[in-house]
Design a protein around this motif. Structure first.
Motif, PDB file in Angstrom:
ATOM      1  N   ILE A   5       0.851  -1.183   0.000  1.00 18.89           N
ATOM      2  CA  ILE A   5       0.000   0.000   0.000  1.00 18.89           C
ATOM      3  C   ILE A   5       0.892   1.240   0.000  1.00 18.89           C
ATOM      4  CG2 ILE A   5      -1.934   1.183   1.103  1.00 18.89           C
ATOM      5  CD1 ILE A   5      -2.524  -1.783   0.469  1.00 18.89           C
ATOM      6  N   PHE A   6       0.872   1.946  -1.113  1.00 18.29           N
ATOM      7  CA  PHE A   6       1.673   3.161  -1.277  1.00 18.29           C
ATOM      8  C   PHE A   6       0.739   4.360  -1.279  1.00 18.29           C
ATOM      9  CE2 PHE A   6       3.170   6.317  -4.466  1.00 18.29           C
ATOM     10  CZ  PHE A   6       4.259   6.807  -3.760  1.00 18.29           C
ATOM     11  N   THR A   7       1.014   5.341  -0.423  1.00 15.29           N
ATOM     12  CA  THR A   7       0.245   6.584  -0.430  1.00 15.29           C
ATOM     13  C   THR A   7       1.192   7.746  -0.673  1.00 15.29           C
ATOM     14  OG1 THR A   7       0.418   6.759   1.992  1.00 15.29           O
ATOM     15  CG2 THR A   7      -1.590   5.768   1.100  1.00 15.29           C
ATOM     16  N   ALA A  61       9.180 -11.410  -4.243  1.00 18.68           N
ATOM     17  CA  ALA A  61       8.898 -10.634  -5.456  1.00 18.68           C
ATOM     18  C   ALA A  61       9.012  -9.131  -5.185  1.00 18.68           C
ATOM     19  CB  ALA A  61       7.507 -10.970  -5.986  1.00 18.68           C
ATOM     20  N   ILE A  62       8.516  -8.695  -4.031  1.00 25.87           N
ATOM     21  CA  ILE A  62       8.618  -7.275  -3.667  1.00 25.87           C
ATOM     22  C   ILE A  62      10.075  -6.883  -3.497  1.00 25.87           C
ATOM     23  CG2 ILE A  62       8.128  -5.570  -1.861  1.00 25.87           C
ATOM     24  CD1 ILE A  62       5.419  -7.000  -1.485  1.00 25.87           C
ATOM     25  N   LYS A  63      10.854  -7.729  -2.845  1.00 31.36           N
ATOM     26  CA  LYS A  63      12.273  -7.436  -2.641  1.00 31.36           C
ATOM     27  C   LYS A  63      13.030  -7.381  -3.963  1.00 31.36           C
ATOM     28  CE  LYS A  63      12.657  -9.133   2.078  1.00 31.36           C
ATOM     29  NZ  LYS A  63      13.248 -10.142   2.976  1.00 31.36           N
ATOM     30  N   LYS A  64      12.637  -8.214  -4.910  1.00 31.47           N
ATOM     31  CA  LYS A  64      13.267  -8.177  -6.238  1.00 31.47           C
ATOM     32  C   LYS A  64      12.949  -6.857  -6.935  1.00 31.47           C
ATOM     33  CE  LYS A  64      13.779 -10.819 -10.465  1.00 31.47           C
ATOM     34  NZ  LYS A  64      13.330 -11.950 -11.256  1.00 31.47           N
ATOM     35  N   TRP A  70      13.306  -2.589   0.464  1.00 30.45           N
ATOM     36  CA  TRP A  70      11.977  -2.980   0.015  1.00 30.45           C
ATOM     37  C   TRP A  70      10.851  -2.371   0.848  1.00 30.45           C
ATOM     38  CZ3 TRP A  70       8.805  -5.446   3.415  1.00 30.45           C
ATOM     39  CH2 TRP A  70       9.404  -6.004   4.541  1.00 30.45           C
ATOM     40  N   ASN A  71      11.155  -2.016   2.093  1.00 28.57           N
ATOM     41  CA  ASN A  71      10.128  -1.437   2.969  1.00 28.57           C
ATOM     42  C   ASN A  71      10.054   0.084   2.847  1.00 28.57           C
ATOM     43  OD1 ASN A  71      12.614  -1.183   4.144  1.00 28.57           O
ATOM     44  ND2 ASN A  71      11.909  -1.505   6.219  1.00 28.57           N
ATOM     45  N   LYS A  72      10.670   0.615   1.793  1.00 29.07           N
ATOM     46  CA  LYS A  72      10.576   2.044   1.482  1.00 29.07           C
ATOM     47  C   LYS A  72       9.943   2.191   0.099  1.00 29.07           C
ATOM     48  CE  LYS A  72      14.379   3.371   4.377  1.00 29.07           C
ATOM     49  NZ  LYS A  72      15.641   4.027   4.517  1.00 29.07           N
ATOM     50  N   ALA A  73       9.358   3.335  -0.145  1.00 25.03           N
ATOM     51  CA  ALA A  73       8.695   3.589  -1.427  1.00 25.03           C
ATOM     52  C   ALA A  73       9.710   3.645  -2.566  1.00 25.03           C
ATOM     53  CB  ALA A  73       7.923   4.900  -1.363  1.00 25.03           C
ATOM     54  N   VAL A  74       9.292   3.156  -3.717  1.00 20.61           N
ATOM     55  CA  VAL A  74      10.077   3.262  -4.950  1.00 20.61           C
ATOM     56  C   VAL A  74       9.436   4.387  -5.761  1.00 20.61           C
ATOM     57  CG1 VAL A  74      10.773   2.118  -7.073  1.00 20.61           C
ATOM     58  CG2 VAL A  74      10.673   0.819  -4.930  1.00 20.61           C
ATOM     59  N   ILE A  75      10.139   5.512  -5.870  1.00 19.43           N
ATOM     60  CA  ILE A  75       9.621   6.676  -6.587  1.00 19.43           C
ATOM     61  C   ILE A  75      10.459   6.871  -7.853  1.00 19.43           C
ATOM     62  CG2 ILE A  75       9.081   9.148  -6.454  1.00 19.43           C
ATOM     63  CD1 ILE A  75       7.648   7.619  -4.287  1.00 19.43           C
ATOM     64  N   PRO A  76       9.858   6.720  -9.026  1.00 22.96           N
ATOM     65  CA  PRO A  76      10.615   7.005 -10.250  1.00 22.96           C
ATOM     66  C   PRO A  76      11.116   8.457 -10.221  1.00 22.96           C
ATOM     67  CG  PRO A  76       8.547   5.912 -10.771  1.00 22.96           C
ATOM     68  CD  PRO A  76       8.502   6.282  -9.316  1.00 22.96           C
ATOM     69  N   GLU A  77      12.315   8.667 -10.698  1.00 21.53           N
ATOM     70  CA  GLU A  77      12.944   9.990 -10.637  1.00 21.53           C
ATOM     71  C   GLU A  77      12.052  11.095 -11.195  1.00 21.53           C
ATOM     72  OE1 GLU A  77      16.901  12.116 -12.450  1.00 21.53           O
ATOM     73  OE2 GLU A  77      17.087  10.041 -11.756  1.00 21.53           O
ATOM     74  N   HIS A  90       3.021  -2.815   4.111  1.00 19.92           N
ATOM     75  CA  HIS A  90       2.842  -4.151   3.545  1.00 19.92           C
ATOM     76  C   HIS A  90       1.932  -4.967   4.457  1.00 19.92           C
ATOM     77  CE1 HIS A  90       6.656  -2.699   1.883  1.00 19.92           C
ATOM     78  NE2 HIS A  90       6.274  -3.351   0.804  1.00 19.92           N
ATOM     79  N   TYR A  91       1.043  -5.756   3.829  1.00 21.47           N
ATOM     80  CA  TYR A  91       0.086  -6.574   4.574  1.00 21.47           C
ATOM     81  C   TYR A  91       0.002  -7.962   3.946  1.00 21.47           C
ATOM     82  CZ  TYR A  91      -1.515  -2.056   6.327  1.00 21.47           C
ATOM     83  OH  TYR A  91      -1.569  -0.820   6.899  1.00 21.47           O
ATOM     84  N   HIS A  92      -0.069  -8.976   4.798  1.00 23.38           N
ATOM     85  CA  HIS A  92      -0.349 -10.331   4.313  1.00 23.38           C
ATOM     86  C   HIS A  92      -1.804 -10.383   3.910  1.00 23.38           C
ATOM     87  CE1 HIS A  92       3.372 -12.341   5.433  1.00 23.38           C
ATOM     88  NE2 HIS A  92       3.358 -11.596   6.516  1.00 23.38           N
TER      89      HIS A  92
END
Length: 95
Positions: A5-7, A61-64, A70-77, A90-92
């Motif tokens: 969940i990314f906000t 898969a998330i870590k890849k 992996w527990n931080k947001a990935v923001i395209p430049e 992250h939630y199961h």
């Protein structure tokens, strides 16, 4: 399965530009990864906050996709200029 969940809260003046790019740049980045299952994006009806809920096969898969942080947001430049703040959780998905 894992829900990622990314906000993000954006600069209001960039709303139209952000929305056009969010659907293409950010969503396509997530979709292009092994282990990705699905994603939904939405905008809060009361403010300048958006969400992306992505579903992944597993944490591997998330870590890849996201790497060691992996527990931080990935923001395209090219999307960084829109952000006021953002968060990732992250939630199961077991229910």
């Amino acid at each position: 399965m894992i829900l990622r969940i990314f906000t993000i809260e954006i600069v209001p003046e960039f709303r139209e530009e952000f929305e056009a790019k969010y659907k293409v740049v950010s969503l396509n980045l997530v979709k292009s990864n092994d282990g990705f299952i699905s994603a939904e994006i939405g905008r809060n009806i009361n403010d300048n906050t958006y969400v992306m809920v992505s579903k992944w096969e597993n944490l591997t898969a998330i870590k890849k996709f996201a790497g060691a942080s992996w527990n931080k947001a990935v923001i395209p430049e090219e999307m960084e200029k829109y952000a006021v703040s953002y968060d990732i959780k992250h939630y199961h998905k077991e229910f």
